[in-house]
Design an enzyme around this catalytic site. Structure first.
Site, PDB file in Angstrom:
ATOM      1  N   VAL A  15      -1.647  -9.969  -0.466  1.00 45.72           N
ATOM      2  CA  VAL A  15      -1.314  -9.792   0.944  1.00 45.72           C
ATOM      3  C   VAL A  15      -1.110 -11.140   1.634  1.00 45.72           C
ATOM      4  O   VAL A  15      -0.138 -11.335   2.366  1.00 45.72           O
ATOM      5  CB  VAL A  15      -2.408  -8.951   1.635  1.00 45.72           C
ATOM      6  CG1 VAL A  15      -2.279  -9.002   3.142  1.00 45.72           C
ATOM      7  CG2 VAL A  15      -2.311  -7.517   1.154  1.00 45.72           C
ATOM      8  N   LYS A  61      -5.165   2.361   9.185  1.00 45.56           N
ATOM      9  CA  LYS A  61      -4.898   1.916   7.805  1.00 45.56           C
ATOM     10  C   LYS A  61      -5.586   2.841   6.792  1.00 45.56           C
ATOM     11  O   LYS A  61      -4.983   3.296   5.826  1.00 45.56           O
ATOM     12  CB  LYS A  61      -5.383   0.468   7.635  1.00 45.56           C
ATOM     13  CG  LYS A  61      -5.354  -0.051   6.223  1.00 45.56           C
ATOM     14  CD  LYS A  61      -3.953  -0.149   5.671  1.00 45.56           C
ATOM     15  CE  LYS A  61      -3.999  -0.418   4.176  1.00 45.56           C
ATOM     16  NZ  LYS A  61      -2.689  -0.434   3.566  1.00 45.56           N
ATOM     17  N   PHE A  86       5.559  10.447  -2.829  1.00 43.26           N
ATOM     18  CA  PHE A  86       4.165  10.665  -3.245  1.00 43.26           C
ATOM     19  C   PHE A  86       3.903  12.093  -3.708  1.00 43.26           C
ATOM     20  O   PHE A  86       2.791  12.602  -3.597  1.00 43.26           O
ATOM     21  CB  PHE A  86       3.178  10.238  -2.139  1.00 43.26           C
ATOM     22  CG  PHE A  86       3.026   8.745  -2.103  1.00 43.26           C
ATOM     23  CD1 PHE A  86       4.017   7.960  -1.550  1.00 43.26           C
ATOM     24  CD2 PHE A  86       1.930   8.120  -2.663  1.00 43.26           C
ATOM     25  CE1 PHE A  86       3.924   6.581  -1.555  1.00 43.26           C
ATOM     26  CE2 PHE A  86       1.821   6.746  -2.675  1.00 43.26           C
ATOM     27  CZ  PHE A  86       2.823   5.985  -2.115  1.00 43.26           C
ATOM     28  N   HIS A 126       4.682  12.891  -6.956  1.00 42.74           N
ATOM     29  CA  HIS A 126       4.945  12.735  -8.393  1.00 42.74           C
ATOM     30  C   HIS A 126       3.614  12.847  -9.129  1.00 42.74           C
ATOM     31  O   HIS A 126       2.737  12.006  -8.935  1.00 42.74           O
ATOM     32  CB  HIS A 126       5.596  11.386  -8.676  1.00 42.74           C
ATOM     33  CG  HIS A 126       6.843  11.186  -7.870  1.00 42.74           C
ATOM     34  ND1 HIS A 126       8.013  11.846  -8.147  1.00 42.74           N
ATOM     35  CD2 HIS A 126       7.082  10.445  -6.774  1.00 42.74           C
ATOM     36  CE1 HIS A 126       8.928  11.506  -7.253  1.00 42.74           C
ATOM     37  NE2 HIS A 126       8.386  10.657  -6.406  1.00 42.74           N
ATOM     38  N   CYS A 163      -5.850  -0.435  -3.787  1.00 43.13           N
ATOM     39  CA  CYS A 163      -6.092   0.100  -2.440  1.00 43.13           C
ATOM     40  C   CYS A 163      -6.628   1.528  -2.406  1.00 43.13           C
ATOM     41  O   CYS A 163      -7.697   1.760  -1.858  1.00 43.13           O
ATOM     42  CB  CYS A 163      -4.805   0.008  -1.617  1.00 43.13           C
ATOM     43  SG  CYS A 163      -4.393  -1.698  -1.236  1.00 43.13           S
ATOM     44  N   LYS A 196     -10.420   2.254  -3.552  1.00 41.87           N
ATOM     45  CA  LYS A 196     -11.465   1.642  -2.723  1.00 41.87           C
ATOM     46  C   LYS A 196     -11.364   2.113  -1.277  1.00 41.87           C
ATOM     47  O   LYS A 196     -12.379   2.280  -0.609  1.00 41.87           O
ATOM     48  CB  LYS A 196     -11.423   0.113  -2.834  1.00 41.87           C
ATOM     49  CG  LYS A 196     -10.433  -0.576  -1.932  1.00 41.87           C
ATOM     50  CD  LYS A 196     -10.565  -2.094  -2.005  1.00 41.87           C
ATOM     51  CE  LYS A 196      -9.443  -2.780  -1.240  1.00 41.87           C
ATOM     52  NZ  LYS A 196      -9.403  -2.468   0.186  1.00 41.87           N
TER      53      LYS A 196
HETATM   54  N1  LIG Z   1      -2.740  -5.473  -2.557  1.00 43.54           N
HETATM   55  C1  LIG Z   1      -2.164  -4.646  -1.720  1.00 43.54           C
HETATM   56  O1  LIG Z   1      -1.157  -4.002  -2.043  1.00 43.54           O
HETATM   57  C2  LIG Z   1      -2.681  -4.468  -0.320  1.00 43.54           C
HETATM   58  C3  LIG Z   1      -1.900  -3.777   0.621  1.00 43.54           C
HETATM   59  C4  LIG Z   1      -2.380  -3.624   1.921  1.00 43.54           C
HETATM   60  C5  LIG Z   1      -3.632  -4.140   2.264  1.00 43.54           C
HETATM   61  N2  LIG Z   1      -4.391  -4.789   1.326  1.00 43.54           N
HETATM   62  C6  LIG Z   1      -5.683  -5.334   1.754  1.00 43.54           C
HETATM   63  O2  LIG Z   1      -5.550  -6.739   1.948  1.00 43.54           O
HETATM   64  C7  LIG Z   1      -6.754  -7.416   1.555  1.00 43.54           C
HETATM   65  C8  LIG Z   1      -6.440  -8.456   0.484  1.00 43.54           C
HETATM   66  O3  LIG Z   1      -5.966  -7.778  -0.664  1.00 43.54           O
HETATM   67  P1  LIG Z   1      -5.261  -8.558  -1.875  1.00 43.54           P
HETATM   68  O4  LIG Z   1      -4.777  -7.519  -2.822  1.00 43.54           O
HETATM   69  O5  LIG Z   1      -4.335  -9.563  -1.315  1.00 43.54           O
HETATM   70  O6  LIG Z   1      -6.552  -9.292  -2.488  1.00 43.54           O
HETATM   71  P2  LIG Z   1      -6.579 -10.494  -3.553  1.00 43.54           P
HETATM   72  O7  LIG Z   1      -7.904 -10.384  -4.210  1.00 43.54           O
HETATM   73  O8  LIG Z   1      -5.335 -10.495  -4.348  1.00 43.54           O
HETATM   74  O9  LIG Z   1      -6.550 -11.800  -2.618  1.00 43.54           O
HETATM   75  C9  LIG Z   1      -7.621 -12.272  -1.851  1.00 43.54           C
HETATM   76  C10 LIG Z   1      -7.633 -13.778  -1.977  1.00 43.54           C
HETATM   77  O10 LIG Z   1      -8.505 -14.360  -1.015  1.00 43.54           O
HETATM   78  C11 LIG Z   1      -9.082 -15.516  -1.578  1.00 43.54           C
HETATM   79  N3  LIG Z   1     -10.280 -15.867  -0.790  1.00 43.54           N
HETATM   80  C12 LIG Z   1     -11.469 -15.229  -0.710  1.00 43.54           C
HETATM   81  N4  LIG Z   1     -12.290 -15.846   0.166  1.00 43.54           N
HETATM   82  C13 LIG Z   1     -11.594 -16.900   0.663  1.00 43.54           C
HETATM   83  C14 LIG Z   1     -11.892 -17.904   1.625  1.00 43.54           C
HETATM   84  N5  LIG Z   1     -13.074 -17.964   2.271  1.00 43.54           N
HETATM   85  N6  LIG Z   1     -10.944 -18.813   1.895  1.00 43.54           N
HETATM   86  C15 LIG Z   1      -9.739 -18.754   1.274  1.00 43.54           C
HETATM   87  N7  LIG Z   1      -9.400 -17.841   0.351  1.00 43.54           N
HETATM   88  C16 LIG Z   1     -10.320 -16.909   0.060  1.00 43.54           C
HETATM   89  C17 LIG Z   1      -9.368 -15.109  -3.013  1.00 43.54           C
HETATM   90  O11 LIG Z   1      -9.515 -16.217  -3.863  1.00 43.54           O
HETATM   91  C18 LIG Z   1      -8.105 -14.289  -3.332  1.00 43.54           C
HETATM   92  O12 LIG Z   1      -7.094 -15.095  -3.904  1.00 43.54           O
HETATM   93  C19 LIG Z   1      -7.711  -6.323   1.102  1.00 43.54           C
HETATM   94  O13 LIG Z   1      -8.524  -5.947   2.184  1.00 43.54           O
HETATM   95  C20 LIG Z   1      -6.788  -5.179   0.728  1.00 43.54           C
HETATM   96  O14 LIG Z   1      -7.401  -3.936   0.860  1.00 43.54           O
HETATM   97  C21 LIG Z   1      -3.926  -4.976   0.055  1.00 43.54           C
END
Ligand SMILES: NC(=O)c1ccc[n+]([C@@H]2O[C@H](COP(=O)([O-])OP(=O)(O)OC[C@H]3O[C@@H](n4cnc5c(N)ncnc54)[C@H](O)[C@@H]3O)[C@@H](O)[C@H]2O)c1
Length: 442
Positions: A16, A212, A257, A259, A268, A271
């Site tokens: 993200v 969300k 959605f 399928h 996502c 959790k």
């Molecule tokens: N992956 C998706 O498709 C998606 C879609 C919508 C929302 N989200 C939400 O977005 C959030 C992030 O998801 P993601 O998939 O990007 O997670 P991710 O684990 O890929 O990325 C999180 C990153 O944050 C870094 N991090 C943690 N603490 C830190 C700090 N103090 N300073 C700097 N960097 C730090 C970690 O090293 C990691 O690289 C979650 O809450 C998730 O639910 C994810």
């Protein structure tokens, strides 16, 4: 766009943070991404993208070259002179109780607060439980009573695999704010989306936070519903493909959605449904629907291997199974909560010889899968000498596989297609026994 349209900082360079950082930079905004994982950070600084996301490498490279996108680990310096700090750190499931683990969020907030200089909007882009924005506001206020700031909630709806398009041309943007000043900053940052008339919904903090979870829970429920209908189709001799089409053409329902498959996974849905279940229970308004979705999906994923064993005649001991696809969905290398993990774990335990291939997720899959698996160079290599072919993820390149070529490469003539990716008739014509999900043999 050459003139800077503003300056923001993103905490967390994961899916993200990285995608939204690159897209905001493309809007003309100066973006600093703070990432604490040193391996990820050095890759990013060298222009290497640690995740697989179509188009992201080019977008990052162009915006780095234009000087609008930078990466670093000095959080304090990065948040000092910025209009908005976006929190994009992980919020995984807390071990033991299903609640979202907010330790990364609060740890980041506690480091940001002392470093802020002028008015800043602290924005949660991470998916966080209702009430988190208010807690962030209390933490910052108690640490910095002198500071002018606002907290906003701007949940991210992008999908892995089409993340850039989703960010640049979203169905909607949801922004929870509590002051006109914060709304003004957010409006300016999202100006290019106002120009293309993307719907932008301003709400309060709690409403944005809940929206969300509600969106993800609804989609997870839709998937779970069609999975149950697929099982029913098998019992009553109906075809789920046609049922889904007949249902989905109703504009009130929609075709997406619907399928059927081995149960939802990914970073996502599992959790977020679990967290929403806990949020609702704690609030005294439990959601029986969401609780059921979680339970039905868990049971489905756990039971999928048994379906494969049954298709293989009741035992997989000594059988060679060619496995196509490991990631939780196509066009990503994400293995978080992927159904392939419990399925292949059980098949290996039952004595199957597994030959697997995934176009992007092999490296991520390796530590999660049992030992003794053969990692193949492509789909045909996975099929070579196999008694059965098992489709777990519907990558497009698998759809193009010719049944005749597969038949020539394989030892057996069995296909277990957990995504209904193949055309059953084409495989039956080539002499295969075809098992889809809720498909009626024609
Ligand atoms: N992956 C998706 O498709 C998606 C879609 C919508 C929302 N989200 C939400 O977005 C959030 C992030 O998801 P993601 O998939 O990007 O997670 P991710 O684990 O890929 O990325 C999180 C990153 O944050 C870094 N991090 C943690 N603490 C830190 C700090 N103090 N300073 C700097 N960097 C730090 C970690 O090293 C990691 O690289 C979650 O809450 C998730 O639910 C994810």
């Amino acid at each position: 766009m050459t003139e800077s349209q503003g300056r923001i900082t993103i905490i967390g360079g994961g899916y993200v943070g990285l995608v939204s950082g690159a897209c905001f930079a493309e809007f003309g905004i100066e973006v600093r991404v703070v990432e604490t994982d040193q391996a990820k950070l050095s890759a990013l600084k060298e222009g290497r993208i640690p995740i697989y996301e179509p188009g992201l490498d080019r977008l990052v490279a162009e915006n780095m070259a234009a000087g609008r996108l930078t990466f670093g680990d000095d959080l304090e310096a990065a948040v000092a002179n910025t209009e908005a700090v976006f929190l994009a750190v992980g919020t995984p499931t807390r071990r033991g109780d299903g609640h979202a683990d907010l330790s990364y969020v609060f740890a980041a907030v506690e480091r940001i607060a002392p470093a802020l200089k002028d008015y800043t909007v602290i924005v949660t882009k991470s998916t966080v439980p209702v009430g988190t924005g208010r807690r962030i506001r209390e933490i910052v206020r108690s640490m910095r009573p002198d500071l002018e700031f606002d907290v906003a909630s701007n949940p991210e709806f992008l999908r892995e695999g089409s993340a850039i398009g989703d960010f640049m041309r979203p169905d909607r943007v949801v922004i929870g704010c509590e002051s006109e000043r914060a709304r003004e900053v957010m409006r300016r940052l999202y100006r290019p989306l106002f120009l293309i008339e993307a719907p932008i919904l301003f709400t309060d903090l709690q409403t944005a936070e809940l929206t969300k979870y509600a969106a993800n829970a609804f989609l997870a429920m839709k998937v779970t519903f069609i999975n149950e209908m697929a099982d029913l189709c098998e019992k009553v001799g109906a075809d789920v493909h046609d049922v889904a089409r007949g249902v989905g053409l109703d504009g009130r329902i929609g075709r997406k959605f619907l399928h059927p498959g081995p149960g939802f996974g990914g970073s996502c849905f599992p959790k977020d449904t679990l967290a929403l279940m806990r949020i609702a229970q704690d609030a005294g308004a439990p959601s029986r629907l969401v609780e059921t979705v979680v339970a039905v999906n868990d049971a489905r994923k756990a039971g999928m291997a048994a379906r494969v064993v049954a298709a293989c005649g009741g035992s997989v001991r000594g059988k060679v199974i060619g496995v196509l696809g490991l990631t939780f969905k196509p066009e990503t290398d994400d293995m978080r909560d992927a159904p392939s993990v419990p399925i292949l774990g059980r098949l290996a335990e039952d004595g199957a010889e597994l030959r697997v291939f995934d176009p992007a997720g092999m490296e991520q899959a390796r530590p999660l899968l049992p030992g003794g698996i053969t990692y193949c160079t492509d789909a045909m290599d996975a099929a070579a000498g196999a008694d059965a072919l098992l489709v777990i993820t519907e990558w497009n390149e698998f759809r193009a596989l010719a049944p005749g070529r597969l038949a020539a490469a394989m030892r057996g003539r069995l296909v277990v297609d957990l995504r209904n990716a193949f055309d059953p008739a084409a495989f039956q014509t080539a002499g295969f026994e075809y098992h889809g999900i809720g498909r009626k043999p024609k």
